[in-house]
Design an enzyme around this catalytic site. Structure first.
Site, short mmCIF file in Angstrom:
data_model
loop_
_atom_site.label_atom_id
_atom_site.label_comp_id
_atom_site.label_asym_id
_atom_site.label_seq_id
_atom_site.Cartn_x
_atom_site.Cartn_y
_atom_site.Cartn_z
N GLU A 9 -113.45 32.69 2.55
CA GLU A 9 -112.91 33.97 3.05
C GLU A 9 -113.10 35.11 2.04
OE1 GLU A 9 -108.92 33.51 4.60
OE2 GLU A 9 -109.74 32.72 6.47
N MET A 54 -95.09 25.71 4.40
CA MET A 54 -94.56 26.01 5.73
C MET A 54 -95.68 26.16 6.77
SD MET A 54 -91.40 25.79 5.33
CE MET A 54 -90.70 26.46 6.84
N GLU A 96 -98.44 26.90 0.74
CA GLU A 96 -98.57 26.77 2.20
C GLU A 96 -97.74 25.63 2.77
OE1 GLU A 96 -102.82 26.89 2.89
OE2 GLU A 96 -102.84 29.07 2.64
N ARG A 108 -105.08 32.53 -5.70
CA ARG A 108 -106.52 32.30 -5.49
C ARG A 108 -107.25 33.63 -5.36
NH1 ARG A 108 -106.63 30.11 0.83
NH2 ARG A 108 -105.31 31.77 1.64
N GLU A 165 -111.69 27.21 10.71
CA GLU A 165 -110.26 26.92 10.61
C GLU A 165 -109.61 27.36 11.91
OE1 GLU A 165 -108.54 28.73 7.14
OE2 GLU A 165 -110.14 28.04 5.82
#
Ligand code: GAL
Length: 641
Positions: A141, A362, A360, A102, A312
């Site tokens: 972000e 984990m 992601e 990304r 978040e």
């Protein structure tokens, strides 16, 4: 409000109604959706598939859930990259960064800006007035994965135009940068390159201007989308989710026209990245450092001009830090309440359900991949029960202001002059000292309004604004000003008449020399102990120093209510020093110990225990408890009025 980040595009549609109903039952009222969904929204160039999103939004509206919709511009789809490979960013080593994760775009790319405008317009036209949509998040972000600065041909061209605008004549640039040094003179703006691939360090003035230019590209990118959202989605708020411990662009400038700031809080990940002694690091490995997250709440409230939320919130182990431990039981609740105590308007957990696939897998969520509740889930249920007790409490101005400046961080990074020198750590040391004394802080930009504060902390401001020096002198407010302040001009030169430049109007002194040191303990002549000194300045002044180093160098200077600290202070020494200043000023302050912290919100006072040992909240006799009780268990909190 409490909320959650949800990715309907990653789950079968049959699951959505149940998911939304469970969210509602848990007490969640805000859902963030869509910020990475471009390939599902526009599977082929110009072919929009809005049906699925419409069904999700309709279901949210029916379930009484409010939605913050993300613009999907952090993830350009593969077809777009294939058609326009020039939108890809170039790293500092000159390599083009590819598709397959990304943030694979270049802020300087006009083509990408246009593509984003097209996508955001389509999305906002369709959903800008949807009853479920209460707000927007632009992109995701900015700057994450080292993407704020790209070293592409587009950036080079843009930088040249930016320089021409700033300096008018190339001779002005040559003078400002000091290009007579090493034959660095440029004949024209179009011959100026980017500062990344030089043989040895590039001119610091070159870097600083490039950082400024890159920061303004982020601003421009955000503003372009903001203008579209304002036009097509009236009455909705617009924000961006900023990051922790991240300074690659001027966040105040990027957030200036947003309605509020948002940030992404990952306390355990951040604690693992803080350069702490091993023992300290272990101590906070399951709770996060007791001041680091609070620092960001105060910072982003300042960035959002008084308004912020947590977009978040870490709910369990993450996947991206060097180590990824589980939060201790109770800590998700602690983090949530700490955010609310700092005035957060919402706390949204990342993410609803852990993904069993992709990068992601984990990373925990409130639910495990099979839908069973994980640790965070039950703690959020408790938060939801406790929320009504604190609703209606509104933040007041704190007694202490800390000035935090992004450009100051850039100056330290560009020219550290010693491996330990870090602006962020210096600012954080000042912050910790105040918070350990139970003081509430507001964090402001260097041009923030200082009216009404009893004390102003300025950890360092290398390019010291003359207006600030004058405002401090005129107001007579107590100020503690740290090393390297006033040490550079805006052109990254040593000021005429030596540092501290304009600050000399307030503090009549001259810095003759600066030295960086291997970390060492020092004892001042007064007997004060400094655990770790890595920076000292040799000062000449008609002022008699208030204390001296063993070798006679002045260690503390005072003129009226302003203090100058010509060395790198450690938090323990700063806490003692600050406690003395507070006593002089009549500001109530007392050391809270390593794990206990407090924060006021309107008439409420919160106490938080970041430690594994029980402790007592500093509540006065007769306090009325709205949450918890004065005896705090491990990782517990309470609130009283
Ligand atoms: C944030 C990001 C999210 C997710 C999260 C994992 O940086 O915005 O999309 O990747 O980290 O902790």
């Amino acid at each position: 409000m409490i909320g959650v980040c949800y990715y309907p595009e990653q789950w079968p549609e049959q699951l959505w109604p149940e998911d939304l109903a469970r969210m509602r039952a848990l007490g969640i009222s805000l859902v963030r959706i869509g910020e990475f969904a471009w390939s599902r929204l526009e599977p082929e160039p110009g072919r929009w598939d809005f049906g699925w999103l419409e069904r999700v939004l309709d279901q949210c509206a029916a379930a009484g859930l409010q939605v913050v919709l993300g613009t999907p511009t952090a993830t350009p789809p593969q077809w777009l990259v294939e058609a326009h490979p020039e939108i890809l960013p170039v790293d500092r080593a000159g390599r083009t960064r590819g598709f397959g994760s990304r943030r694979h775009y270049d802020f300087a790319s006009e083509v990408y800006l246009e593509e984003c405008a097209r996508a955001v317009s389509a999305l906002a036209e369709r959903f800008g007035q949807h009853p479920a949509v209460v707000g927007w998040q632009i992109d995701n972000e900015f700057g994450c994965h080292d993407t704020a600065r790209s070293y592409s041909p587009a950036a080079r061209e843009g930088f040249q135009a930016w320089l021409a605008e700033r300096y008018g004549e190339v001779s002005n640039l040559n003078r400002a940068w000091g290009n007579s040094f090493w034959s660095q003179e440029y004949p024209r703006f179009s011959s100026v390159g980017l500062p990344n691939l030089t043989v040895t360090e590039a001119n610091p003035a070159h870097w600083l201007d490039f950082y400024r230019y890159a920061s303004q590209q982020v601003e421009r990118f955000a503003r372009r989308q903001l203008a579209i959202l304002r036009r097509l989605s009236p009455g909705r708020w617009v924000t961006h989710n900023f990051m922790g411990m991240f300074t690659d662009f001027d966040h105040y400038a990027v957030a200036r026209d947003l309605d509020l700031a948002a940030w992404d809080s990952y306390p355990l990940g951040f604690a693992d990245l803080l350069p702490l002694p091993e023992e300290e690091r272990r101590r906070w490995e399951r709770s996060g450092h007791p001041d680091l997250v609070a620092f960001h709440h105060d910072l982003y409230r300042g960035v959002g001009q008084g308004r912020f939320l947590v977009m978040e919130q870490q709910p369990g182990p993450v996947n991206w830090a060097p180590h990824n431990p589980s939060p201790a039981p109770g800590v998700v609740r602690l983090w949530t309440m700490e955010a609310l105590a700092h005035g957060a308007e919402a706390v949204c957990y990342f993410r609803w359900r852990q993904a069993p696939f992709a990068q992601e897998q984990m990373h925990s969520g409130l639910l495990r991949p099979d839908g069973s509740p994980d640790q965070g889930f039950s703690e959020v249920a408790r938060v939801a029960r406790e929320l009504p007790a604190i609703r209606g409490a509104h933040r007041r101005r704190a007694p202490v202001a800390l000035l935090f400046d992004y450009q100051a961080d850039w100056v330290f990074r560009i020219q550290p002059q010693g491996v330990e020198q870090s602006y962020f750590e210096l600012a954080f040391a000042f912050y910790c000292a105040a918070r350990q004394l139970g003081l509430d802080l507001d964090i402001l930009p260097p041009d923030g309004d200082l009216h009404g504060y009893s004390l102003v902390l300025i950890p360092s401001l290398p390019v010291f604004p003359q207006a600030l020096a004058r405002a401090l002198a005129a107001s007579g407010v107590a100020a503690l000003i740290g090393p390297r302040s006033g040490s550079k001009t805006a052109e990254f030169q040593i000021p005429q008449g030596l540092p501290p430049g304009p600050l000399a109007e307030l503090l009549p002194l001259r810095v003759l020399r600066a030295e960086s040191l291997r970390p060492r303990a020092e004892v001042l002549r007064s007997g004060a102990q400094l655990a770790r000194v890595t920076w000292r300045e040799q000062v000449e002044s008609e002022l008699e120093p208030m204390d001296r180093f063993g070798d006679g160098w002045g260690a503390l200077y005072r003129a009226g209510a302003a203090w100058y600290l010509p060395f790198s202070p450690d938090p323990a020494w700063l806490t003692t020093f600050l406690a003395e200043r507070c006593a002089e000023l009549g500001l109530p302050a007392r050391p809270l110990g390593p794990a206990l912290r407090t924060r006021r919100l309107g008439q409420l006072t919160f106490a938080f225990n970041y430690g594994a040992e029980p402790c007592a909240a500093p509540a006065p006799a007769g306090a009325h408890f709205l949450i918890g009780e004065p005896e705090l268990g491990p990782y517990d909190l309470c609130a009283w009025e």
